[in-house]
Enzyme design. Structure first.
Site, short mmCIF file in Angstrom:
data_model
loop_
_atom_site.label_atom_id
_atom_site.label_comp_id
_atom_site.label_asym_id
_atom_site.label_seq_id
_atom_site.Cartn_x
_atom_site.Cartn_y
_atom_site.Cartn_z
N ARG A 66 0.83 -1.20 0.00
CA ARG A 66 0.00 0.00 0.00
C ARG A 66 0.88 1.26 0.00
O ARG A 66 0.54 2.27 -0.62
CB ARG A 66 -0.89 -0.04 1.24
CG ARG A 66 -2.01 0.94 1.27
CD ARG A 66 -2.95 0.76 0.09
NE ARG A 66 -3.95 1.80 0.16
CZ ARG A 66 -5.24 1.60 0.27
NH1 ARG A 66 -5.73 0.41 0.23
NH2 ARG A 66 -6.08 2.61 0.37
N ASN A 108 -11.69 16.53 0.18
CA ASN A 108 -12.53 15.38 -0.15
C ASN A 108 -13.98 15.82 -0.03
O ASN A 108 -14.29 16.76 0.70
CB ASN A 108 -12.23 14.26 0.86
CG ASN A 108 -12.96 12.96 0.53
OD1 ASN A 108 -13.39 12.75 -0.61
ND2 ASN A 108 -13.09 12.10 1.52
N THR A 109 -14.85 15.14 -0.76
CA THR A 109 -16.28 15.39 -0.58
C THR A 109 -16.92 14.12 -0.03
O THR A 109 -16.65 13.01 -0.50
CB THR A 109 -16.97 15.86 -1.87
OG1 THR A 109 -18.37 15.93 -1.65
CG2 THR A 109 -16.69 14.94 -3.05
N HIS A 110 -17.76 14.30 0.98
CA HIS A 110 -18.38 13.14 1.66
C HIS A 110 -19.90 13.33 1.71
O HIS A 110 -20.37 14.41 2.06
CB HIS A 110 -17.81 13.03 3.08
CG HIS A 110 -18.37 11.86 3.83
ND1 HIS A 110 -18.01 10.56 3.57
CD2 HIS A 110 -19.30 11.80 4.82
CE1 HIS A 110 -18.69 9.75 4.35
NE2 HIS A 110 -19.49 10.47 5.12
N ASP A 142 -7.06 14.40 6.01
CA ASP A 142 -5.98 14.09 6.96
C ASP A 142 -5.80 12.57 6.98
O ASP A 142 -6.30 11.88 6.10
CB ASP A 142 -6.24 14.71 8.34
CG ASP A 142 -7.40 14.04 9.07
OD1 ASP A 142 -7.99 13.07 8.53
OD2 ASP A 142 -7.71 14.47 10.19
N GLY A 144 -7.06 10.30 8.84
CA GLY A 144 -8.17 9.49 9.36
C GLY A 144 -9.20 9.22 8.27
O GLY A 144 -9.04 9.61 7.11
N ASP A 146 -12.37 10.36 7.00
CA ASP A 146 -13.32 11.48 7.00
C ASP A 146 -13.27 12.29 8.29
O ASP A 146 -14.30 12.76 8.79
CB ASP A 146 -14.75 10.97 6.73
CG ASP A 146 -14.86 10.26 5.40
OD1 ASP A 146 -14.21 10.70 4.44
OD2 ASP A 146 -15.58 9.25 5.32
C1 GRF Z 1 -20.25 11.07 -4.03
O1 GRF Z 1 -21.47 11.12 -3.35
C2 GRF Z 1 -19.09 11.01 -3.08
O2 GRF Z 1 -19.25 11.81 -1.95
C3 GRF Z 1 -19.13 9.56 -2.71
O3 GRF Z 1 -19.35 8.90 -3.93
C4 GRF Z 1 -20.08 9.77 -4.79
C5 GRF Z 1 -19.30 9.94 -6.05
O4 GRF Z 1 -20.12 10.41 -7.08
N1 GRF Z 1 -17.94 9.15 -2.00
P1 GRF Z 1 -19.53 10.77 -8.51
O5 GRF Z 1 -18.55 9.68 -8.91
O6 GRF Z 1 -18.85 12.11 -8.41
O7 GRF Z 1 -20.72 10.80 -9.40
#
Ligand code: GRF
Length: 202
Positions: A66, A108-110, A142, A144, A146
């Site tokens: 990894r 990141n987007t969550h 970071d 962790g 999320d």
């Molecule tokens: C998003 O909701 C993201 O937060 C999650 O997976 C989805 C990805 O969507 N981890 P896309 O590939 O951008 O359509």
């Protein structure tokens, strides 16, 4: 001069597409200069090809450890000299080499309102918990899962009768808007991180 974004993806790529579309406008302040993935053959890579954006794939399978995978990913990103790296549906945790190179300038987007419901099943976990409001979070990455400092959040209602798919689709509409707006503000205004507090602007 526009900021250089490298976007990392693992799936459909609708968040990536929203960034590509926003960056068409010079006033947005950023260009998507490369798209990286951890797997071949995904729709997100097709979107990048369609927009004539260079791509790279660094899969864990083709690396012994990894750590080696993380080093290769870091090097692949570095070659594109990013100002900011955006994990947009990237389904891998980045490690020490990556964070050493890009810590503080990777978001990141969550699809949940952190710190509630971190991890891979944020939408399902929120639904199972019975919350009436959930949403999405843009965070600084970071070491962790999320756990990083929160940059921006948007709320989304849970409807009676929602399943994971309907709720996730509603969240993703908000998520794309939040990601585009937040990344845009970050690159145009700058940002700072002080402990857990993120501030956009001077
Ligand atoms: C998003 O909701 C993201 O937060 C999650 O997976 C989805 C990805 O969507 N981890 P896309 O590939 O951008 O359509």
């Amino acid at each position: 001069m526009s900021a250089r974004l490298v976007v990392l993806v693992s799936g459909e790529g609708t968040n990536l597409q929203a960034l590509i579309d926003a960056a068409q406008d010079e006033a947005y302040g950023a260009d998507v200069v490369a798209v990286g993935s951890d797997r071949p053959g995904i729709k997100a890579l097709d979107r990048a090809h369609h927009a004539n954006i260079p791509t790279f794939t660094v899969s864990t399978k083709s690396h012994e450890t990894r750590h080696k995978w993380d080093e290769a990913l870091t090097e692949a990103c570095r070659q594109h000299e990013p100002d900011l790296i955006v994990l947009a549906g990237f389904m891998k945790l980045v490690g020490e080499p990556f964070l050493k190179a890009f810590g503080g300038r990777c978001v990141n987007t969550h699809p949940a309102l952190l710190p509630s419901f971190p991890g891979t099943h944020g939408v399902r976990d929120a639904l199972d918990h019975g919350v009436k409001v959930t949403g999405c979070t843009v965070l600084i990455v970071d070491d962790g899962v999320d756990t990083g400092p929160i940059v921006a959040q948007a709320s989304v209602p849970v409807h009676d009768g929602d399943d994971e798919e309907t709720l996730h689709e509603r969240i993703k509409v908000a998520e794309r808007g939040l990601l585009v707006a937040t990344v845009g503000r970050m690159v145009r205004e700058g940002w700072s991180v002080d402990g857990r507090k993120v501030r956009i602007g001077p």
